[in-house]
Structure formats: C-alpha cells, structure tokens
Design a protein around this motif. Structure first.
Motif, PDB file in Angstrom:
ATOM      1  N   ARG A 209       0.818  -1.218   0.000  1.00 15.81           N
ATOM      2  CA  ARG A 209       0.000   0.000   0.000  1.00 15.81           C
ATOM      3  C   ARG A 209       0.853   1.270   0.000  1.00 15.81           C
ATOM      4  O   ARG A 209       0.304   2.373   0.099  1.00 15.81           O
ATOM      5  CB  ARG A 209      -0.932   0.004   1.212  1.00 15.81           C
ATOM      6  N   ARG A 210       2.153   1.130  -0.101  1.00 12.35           N
ATOM      7  CA  ARG A 210       3.022   2.307  -0.015  1.00 12.35           C
ATOM      8  C   ARG A 210       2.620   3.337  -1.058  1.00 12.35           C
ATOM      9  O   ARG A 210       2.441   3.020  -2.231  1.00 12.35           O
ATOM     10  CB  ARG A 210       4.489   1.905  -0.197  1.00 12.35           C
ATOM     11  N   GLY A 211       2.491   4.555  -0.598  1.00 12.49           N
ATOM     12  CA  GLY A 211       2.068   5.637  -1.471  1.00 12.49           C
ATOM     13  C   GLY A 211       0.619   6.023  -1.276  1.00 12.49           C
ATOM     14  O   GLY A 211       0.217   7.134  -1.625  1.00 12.49           O
ATOM     15  N   GLU A 212      -0.195   5.108  -0.711  1.00 12.50           N
ATOM     16  CA  GLU A 212      -1.571   5.464  -0.384  1.00 12.50           C
ATOM     17  C   GLU A 212      -1.579   6.438   0.789  1.00 12.50           C
ATOM     18  O   GLU A 212      -0.610   6.518   1.552  1.00 12.50           O
ATOM     19  CB  GLU A 212      -2.370   4.208   0.004  1.00 12.50           C
ATOM     20  N   PRO A 213      -2.664   7.181   1.001  1.00 14.39           N
ATOM     21  CA  PRO A 213      -2.745   8.076   2.157  1.00 14.39           C
ATOM     22  C   PRO A 213      -2.497   7.318   3.465  1.00 14.39           C
ATOM     23  O   PRO A 213      -3.127   6.294   3.730  1.00 14.39           O
ATOM     24  CB  PRO A 213      -4.187   8.599   2.080  1.00 14.39           C
ATOM     25  N   GLY A 214      -1.534   7.808   4.228  1.00 14.14           N
ATOM     26  CA  GLY A 214      -1.169   7.154   5.474  1.00 14.14           C
ATOM     27  C   GLY A 214      -0.084   6.108   5.334  1.00 14.14           C
ATOM     28  O   GLY A 214       0.405   5.579   6.330  1.00 14.14           O
ATOM     29  N   TYR A 215       0.313   5.797   4.109  1.00 14.78           N
ATOM     30  CA  TYR A 215       1.283   4.733   3.860  1.00 14.78           C
ATOM     31  C   TYR A 215       2.531   5.238   3.130  1.00 14.78           C
ATOM     32  O   TYR A 215       3.238   4.470   2.497  1.00 14.78           O
ATOM     33  CB  TYR A 215       0.624   3.581   3.080  1.00 14.78           C
ATOM     34  N   GLY A 216       2.791   6.525   3.235  1.00 16.36           N
ATOM     35  CA  GLY A 216       3.960   7.075   2.559  1.00 16.36           C
ATOM     36  C   GLY A 216       5.259   6.841   3.293  1.00 16.36           C
ATOM     37  O   GLY A 216       6.334   6.854   2.689  1.00 16.36           O
ATOM     38  N   ALA A 217       5.191   6.618   4.621  1.00 15.71           N
ATOM     39  CA  ALA A 217       6.405   6.439   5.418  1.00 15.71           C
ATOM     40  C   ALA A 217       7.006   5.054   5.189  1.00 15.71           C
ATOM     41  O   ALA A 217       6.299   4.098   4.857  1.00 15.71           O
ATOM     42  CB  ALA A 217       6.090   6.632   6.904  1.00 15.71           C
ATOM     43  N   ARG A 218       8.303   4.966   5.371  1.00 16.70           N
ATOM     44  CA  ARG A 218       9.009   3.690   5.219  1.00 16.70           C
ATOM     45  C   ARG A 218       8.575   2.696   6.284  1.00 16.70           C
ATOM     46  O   ARG A 218       8.412   3.047   7.450  1.00 16.70           O
ATOM     47  CB  ARG A 218      10.520   3.927   5.304  1.00 16.70           C
ATOM     48  N   LEU A 219       8.437   1.431   5.896  1.00 18.24           N
ATOM     49  CA  LEU A 219       8.291   0.337   6.849  1.00 18.24           C
ATOM     50  C   LEU A 219       9.679  -0.075   7.318  1.00 18.24           C
ATOM     51  O   LEU A 219      10.529  -0.463   6.511  1.00 18.24           O
ATOM     52  CB  LEU A 219       7.629  -0.872   6.180  1.00 18.24           C
ATOM     53  N   LEU A 220       9.897   0.010   8.620  1.00 13.68           N
ATOM     54  CA  LEU A 220      11.130  -0.468   9.240  1.00 13.68           C
ATOM     55  C   LEU A 220      10.719  -1.672  10.078  1.00 13.68           C
ATOM     56  O   LEU A 220      10.065  -1.522  11.118  1.00 13.68           O
ATOM     57  CB  LEU A 220      11.748   0.627  10.106  1.00 13.68           C
ATOM     58  N   VAL A 221      11.055  -2.858   9.620  1.00 17.43           N
ATOM     59  CA  VAL A 221      10.548  -4.075  10.253  1.00 17.43           C
ATOM     60  C   VAL A 221      11.485  -4.516  11.364  1.00 17.43           C
ATOM     61  O   VAL A 221      12.689  -4.694  11.158  1.00 17.43           O
ATOM     62  CB  VAL A 221      10.378  -5.194   9.215  1.00 17.43           C
ATOM     63  N   GLY A 222      10.922  -4.679  12.560  1.00 16.26           N
ATOM     64  CA  GLY A 222      11.705  -5.148  13.699  1.00 16.26           C
ATOM     65  C   GLY A 222      10.788  -5.651  14.791  1.00 16.26           C
ATOM     66  O   GLY A 222       9.616  -5.290  14.868  1.00 16.26           O
ATOM     67  N   GLY A 223      11.342  -6.496  15.639  1.00 17.11           N
ATOM     68  CA  GLY A 223      10.581  -7.095  16.726  1.00 17.11           C
ATOM     69  C   GLY A 223      10.518  -8.596  16.507  1.00 17.11           C
ATOM     70  O   GLY A 223       9.564  -9.110  15.936  1.00 17.11           O
ATOM     71  N   GLY A 224      11.580  -9.307  16.908  1.00 18.52           N
ATOM     72  CA  GLY A 224      11.639 -10.742  16.638  1.00 18.52           C
ATOM     73  C   GLY A 224      11.989 -11.064  15.196  1.00 18.52           C
ATOM     74  O   GLY A 224      11.721 -12.163  14.702  1.00 18.52           O
ATOM     75  N   LEU A 225      12.601 -10.103  14.506  1.00 20.75           N
ATOM     76  CA  LEU A 225      13.003 -10.309  13.118  1.00 20.75           C
ATOM     77  C   LEU A 225      14.108 -11.364  13.042  1.00 20.75           C
ATOM     78  O   LEU A 225      15.070 -11.336  13.807  1.00 20.75           O
ATOM     79  CB  LEU A 225      13.500  -8.985  12.528  1.00 20.75           C
TER      80      LEU A 225
END
Length: 228
Positions: free
Chosen positions: A168-184
């Motif tokens: 959904r990147r680029g949709e309203p509310g989804y422009g920020a980068r996903l930084l995946v972490g937490g038990g990665l």
C-alpha cells in the motif's frame, strides 16, 4: 544508500555504536533500559555516541514501559535538551487507553523537534486500528518511518500484515518507510524483501551473547550481507 535496504541497530552506548557501524549498520536507534523495551538515553550518552560514530542516529523519546506518554512536560523537556545537544532524528509514539494515537502528546513533543525526521515505533502494533492510526498521523511534520513487527507477537506472526502494508506504499497514510523489527529473523528476509520492504531493525539479533553483552560487529555484518 537509496538502492539498498536500510539496516538499523539498537545501541545502548558508545561500544555498541562503534561495533554496529563497523559491522555495516546504516543507522542507530539509541535507547537505554531494554528491560523496559527502550527508554530515552541521557543527554551525555547521546553526546558521547554522536561523537564516536558518523552514521545517522535516532534517539528514543519514551519515559515509561508501555505506550502511554506519561508526564508530557518531562518528554518535552527531554526533547528540548536532546535537540540542544545536537540530536536531529528521533523515535517516539504514544497511545491513548483506547488504542488510538495520543495526538496531543505526540504534537507536544513534535513542537520541540522543529521538523526533525522521526520514527513512530512499535506502538502501532498495539493500536486498536492500524489503518486509522496511520491516517491520523499522516500530516505530522517529520514522520518518515514506522517501526513495526506487524503484530504485537512479533514479525513471525505479523508477516501477512507487513506484506499487505508494503503493497500500500504511497496510499494516504502509507507514505512512510516500513522499518521491520521485533523478533526479526534472517529467515523472514526473503518474504519481506520480495514484498518491497526496505528497512530492517535489529536488537537482540546483533547480540549473540545476549543483552548483557555488547553489539557484535560480525553479527551486524551477517545481516548487512544478507540485505546487500
């Protein structure tokens, strides 16, 4: 940098920071007290780490375990002090008891940050409605990253959510980068990279001997090579 994934490593002190940079970390998240999942470090610790490394450094603004803001005036004071010391990037995120974003607390802190870039941390994984939270924060100045596992239970449980949000990147509310972490784990990377995720955050994975030992440069290098 723009052509490869970002690897962020949690650092508690100068030793961690130097090792993380040596291993190929692109950015540090500076915290204290991992028993409380990471609180605001001292101004002195920030200054020492900033002097020791030259990669970007995001500083946690969080006073208590959990995701309530606590005394907002104290958060604002810490933000002001860290900015005065030269901090330019931050990590924060507060929820109200109903699981919505605590916009009053967030905006009070942002008032001290002068448009600095910041990450909304894993409070999103405890939100009552992730989509609504994102949309409520979308216009806030400086927000460029969400640190998330996709689930309060960690990346293993959150993979479907992470893959969906990456799409959904680029949709309203989804422009920020996903930084995946937490038990990665390294085993999660093929699915995440395939979905277009380009930000990864490690803490315990950078410390094969546990949190009582410092960051291992070789452990960080293993992740950097996996993301190359």
């Amino acid at each position: 940098m723009s052509n490869r994934a970002v690897l962020e490593v949690i650092a508690l002190d100068v030793e961690d920071a130097v090792a993380a940079q040596a291993g190929g970390a692109d950015r540090l998240e500076l915290v204290t007290d991992m028993a409380a999942d990471g609180l605001t470090p001292s101004r002195e610790t920030f200054a020492a780490v900033r002097a020791a490394v030259d990669i970007p450094l995001r500083v946690m603004l969080r006073r208590t375990d959990g995701f309530a803001a606590g005394p907002v005036d104290l958060l604002v004071e810490q933000a002001r002090e860290l900015r005065a010391e030269g901090a330019e990037e931050f990590v924060l995120g507060f929820l109200k008891p109903d699981g919505a974003a605590d916009l009053a607390a967030i905006e009070a802190v942002l008032g001290e940050l002068g448009g600095c870039r910041w990450t909304f941390h894993r409070a999103i994984d405890r939100a009552a409605d992730r989509d609504q939270l994102r949309k409520s924060l979308a216009e806030l100045p400086g927000l460029d990253t969400y640190l998330t596992a996709g689930s309060a239970e960690g990346v293993g449980a959150g993979l479907p959510v992470l893959v969906a949000e990456a799409g959904r990147r680029g949709e309203p509310g989804y422009g920020a980068r996903l930084l995946v972490g937490g038990g990665l784990e390294l085993s999660h990377l093929p699915v995440l990279l395939g979905a277009g995720v380009d930000g990864f955050h490690i803490g315990g994975a950078a410390r094969p001997s546990g949190w009582s030992a410092p960051v291992s440069a070789s452990a960080v290098a293993t992740w950097r090579e996996a993301l190359a």
